[in-house]
Scaffold this motif. Structure first.
Motif, PDB file in Angstrom:
ATOM      1  N   CYS A 165       0.859  -1.178   0.000  1.00  0.00           N
ATOM      2  CA  CYS A 165       0.000   0.000   0.000  1.00  0.00           C
ATOM      3  C   CYS A 165       0.900   1.235   0.000  1.00  0.00           C
ATOM      4  N   ALA A 166       0.469   2.285  -0.635  1.00  0.00           N
ATOM      5  CA  ALA A 166       1.252   3.513  -0.680  1.00  0.00           C
ATOM      6  C   ALA A 166       0.326   4.719  -0.597  1.00  0.00           C
ATOM      7  N   SER A 167       0.901   5.864  -0.275  1.00  0.00           N
ATOM      8  CA  SER A 167       0.130   7.102  -0.298  1.00  0.00           C
ATOM      9  C   SER A 167       1.005   8.226  -0.817  1.00  0.00           C
ATOM     10  N   SER A 168       0.370   9.282  -1.285  1.00  0.00           N
ATOM     11  CA  SER A 168       1.113  10.479  -1.694  1.00  0.00           C
ATOM     12  C   SER A 168       0.258  11.694  -1.368  1.00  0.00           C
ATOM     13  N   ILE A 169       0.913  12.814  -1.245  1.00  0.00           N
ATOM     14  CA  ILE A 169       0.205  14.021  -0.835  1.00  0.00           C
ATOM     15  C   ILE A 169      -0.832  14.418  -1.880  1.00  0.00           C
ATOM     16  N   GLY A 170      -0.529  14.155  -3.145  1.00  0.00           N
ATOM     17  CA  GLY A 170      -1.463  14.419  -4.221  1.00  0.00           C
ATOM     18  C   GLY A 170      -1.225  13.422  -5.327  1.00  0.00           C
ATOM     19  N   ARG A 171      -1.900  13.625  -6.467  1.00  0.00           N
ATOM     20  CA  ARG A 171      -1.772  12.692  -7.589  1.00  0.00           C
ATOM     21  C   ARG A 171      -0.978  13.289  -8.733  1.00  0.00           C
ATOM     22  N   ARG A 172      -0.145  14.278  -8.427  1.00  0.00           N
ATOM     23  CA  ARG A 172       0.695  14.827  -9.486  1.00  0.00           C
ATOM     24  C   ARG A 172       1.828  13.862  -9.805  1.00  0.00           C
ATOM     25  N   PRO A 173       2.329  13.882 -11.031  1.00  0.00           N
ATOM     26  CA  PRO A 173       3.392  12.940 -11.420  1.00  0.00           C
ATOM     27  C   PRO A 173       4.651  13.060 -10.572  1.00  0.00           C
ATOM     28  N   TYR A 174       4.898  14.247 -10.014  1.00  0.00           N
ATOM     29  CA  TYR A 174       6.133  14.453  -9.255  1.00  0.00           C
ATOM     30  C   TYR A 174       5.965  14.194  -7.760  1.00  0.00           C
ATOM     31  N   ASN A 175       4.779  13.802  -7.328  1.00  0.00           N
ATOM     32  CA  ASN A 175       4.555  13.497  -5.906  1.00  0.00           C
ATOM     33  C   ASN A 175       5.160  12.144  -5.573  1.00  0.00           C
ATOM     34  N   GLU A 176       6.135  12.129  -4.668  1.00  0.00           N
ATOM     35  CA  GLU A 176       6.711  10.846  -4.296  1.00  0.00           C
ATOM     36  C   GLU A 176       5.682  10.041  -3.509  1.00  0.00           C
ATOM     37  N   GLN A 177       5.827   8.717  -3.599  1.00  0.00           N
ATOM     38  CA  GLN A 177       4.911   7.855  -2.876  1.00  0.00           C
ATOM     39  C   GLN A 177       5.616   7.289  -1.640  1.00  0.00           C
ATOM     40  N   PHE A 178       4.837   7.122  -0.589  1.00  0.00           N
ATOM     41  CA  PHE A 178       5.317   6.563   0.671  1.00  0.00           C
ATOM     42  C   PHE A 178       4.662   5.199   0.825  1.00  0.00           C
ATOM     43  N   PHE A 179       5.477   4.203   1.127  1.00  0.00           N
ATOM     44  CA  PHE A 179       4.989   2.829   1.128  1.00  0.00           C
ATOM     45  C   PHE A 179       4.884   2.248   2.530  1.00  0.00           C
ATOM     46  N   GLY A 180       3.944   1.324   2.677  1.00  0.00           N
ATOM     47  CA  GLY A 180       3.852   0.521   3.876  1.00  0.00           C
ATOM     48  C   GLY A 180       4.801  -0.657   3.797  1.00  0.00           C
ATOM     49  N   PRO A 181       4.827  -1.494   4.838  1.00  0.00           N
ATOM     50  CA  PRO A 181       5.752  -2.630   4.870  1.00  0.00           C
ATOM     51  C   PRO A 181       5.283  -3.845   4.082  1.00  0.00           C
ATOM     52  N   GLY A 182       4.022  -3.853   3.666  1.00  0.00           N
ATOM     53  CA  GLY A 182       3.539  -4.946   2.826  1.00  0.00           C
ATOM     54  C   GLY A 182       2.853  -6.063   3.587  1.00  0.00           C
ATOM     55  N   THR A 183       2.018  -6.801   2.854  1.00  0.00           N
ATOM     56  CA  THR A 183       1.365  -8.018   3.347  1.00  0.00           C
ATOM     57  C   THR A 183       1.638  -9.126   2.348  1.00  0.00           C
ATOM     58  N   ARG A 184       2.121 -10.254   2.856  1.00  0.00           N
ATOM     59  CA  ARG A 184       2.325 -11.409   1.971  1.00  0.00           C
ATOM     60  C   ARG A 184       1.131 -12.329   2.113  1.00  0.00           C
ATOM     61  N   LEU A 185       0.405 -12.504   1.028  1.00  0.00           N
ATOM     62  CA  LEU A 185      -0.790 -13.353   1.012  1.00  0.00           C
ATOM     63  C   LEU A 185      -0.455 -14.676   0.339  1.00  0.00           C
ATOM     64  N   THR A 186      -0.807 -15.749   1.014  1.00  0.00           N
ATOM     65  CA  THR A 186      -0.618 -17.091   0.445  1.00  0.00           C
ATOM     66  C   THR A 186      -1.956 -17.815   0.433  1.00  0.00           C
ATOM     67  N   VAL A 187      -2.315 -18.330  -0.709  1.00  0.00           N
ATOM     68  CA  VAL A 187      -3.543 -19.118  -0.824  1.00  0.00           C
ATOM     69  C   VAL A 187      -3.189 -20.590  -0.758  1.00  0.00           C
ATOM     70  N   LEU A 188      -3.832 -21.284   0.173  1.00  0.00           N
ATOM     71  CA  LEU A 188      -3.495 -22.692   0.399  1.00  0.00           C
ATOM     72  C   LEU A 188      -4.382 -23.597  -0.449  1.00  0.00           C
TER      73      LEU A 188
END
Lengths: 110, 114
Positions: free
Chosen positions: B91-114
């Motif tokens: 998941c990520a977020s940015s202050i706006g949706r402009r092309p130059y807005n850097e994105q900040f990321f979360g640590p992630g979720t690893r999903l495994t389907v059994l």
């Protein structure tokens, strides 16, 4: 289909070596080029966002250049340290969304 | 301490079950994103949202759904219609949706389907 290519896929260097990687992207409809560093078990972090042809950015020992006319960006690391070990991602945006390359995995050995 | 949190870190699902991945940010960012990572591929955009109660499909939205009822939260549901859900989700977020807005990321979720 817009494609972003990064090379090399992986790189192993000794501490103190300088290194560089390449990101190739479409040269048309360019808005911005992002570089991110992604260390293992951490979140990707932005290094640079570049928007103008000829842009050069620097953060400590890491620098990047941008050529939008020919569609490439270089990332340089001077005097690599073990803490530089990470995957380096570039992402191109043509106004709509980021399109990521597959990354260059750098490992720096002490 | 501002940032993005994702939970859980690991998730196991049986085939045919829906699961919801959580994403919360306290950066006061307007835009939020969900990406999927598969081996040998770049991050691919699933959904994004520019403001509360609005979201748009990304490149690989089939089999996923999202909501944006609060600015801070952008949960992703992986439905049973997603044919190959095993992957790493960022998941990520940015202050706006402009092309130059850097994105900040979360640590992630690893999903495994059994």
């Amino acid at each position: 289909i817009l494609n972003v290519e990064q090379s090399p896929q992986s790189l192993h260097v000794q501490e103190g070596d300088s290194t560089n990687f390449t990101c190739s992207f479409p040269s048309s409809n360019f808005y911005a080029l992002h570089w991110y560093r992604w260390e293992t078990a951490k979140s990707p972090e932005a290094l640079f966002v570049m928007t103008l042809n000829g842009d050069e950015k620097k953060k400590g020992r890491i620098s990047a250049t941008l050529n939008t006319k020919e569609g490439y960006s270089y990332l340089y690391i001077k005097g690599s340290q073990p803490e530089d070990s990470a995957t380096y991602l570039c992402a191109f945006t043509g106004a709509d969304k980021l399109i990521f390359g597959t990354g260059t995995r750098l490992q720096v050995f002490p | 301490d501002g940032g993005i949190t994702q939970s859980p870190k690991y998730l196991f699902r049986k085939e045919g079950q829906n699961v919801t991945l959580s994403c919360e940010q306290n950066l006061n960012h307007d835009a939020m994103y969900w990406y999927r990572q598969d081996p040998g591929q770049g991050l691919r955009l699933i959904y994004y949202s520019q403001i509360v109660n609005d979201f748009q499909k990304g490149d690989i939205a089939e089999g996923y759904s999202v909501s944006r009822e609060k600015k801070e939260s952008f949960p992703l549901t992986v439905t049973s219609a997603q044919k190959n859900p095993t992957a790493f989700y960022l998941c990520a977020s940015s202050i706006g949706r402009r092309p130059y807005n850097e994105q900040f990321f979360g640590p992630g979720t690893r999903l495994t389907v059994l």
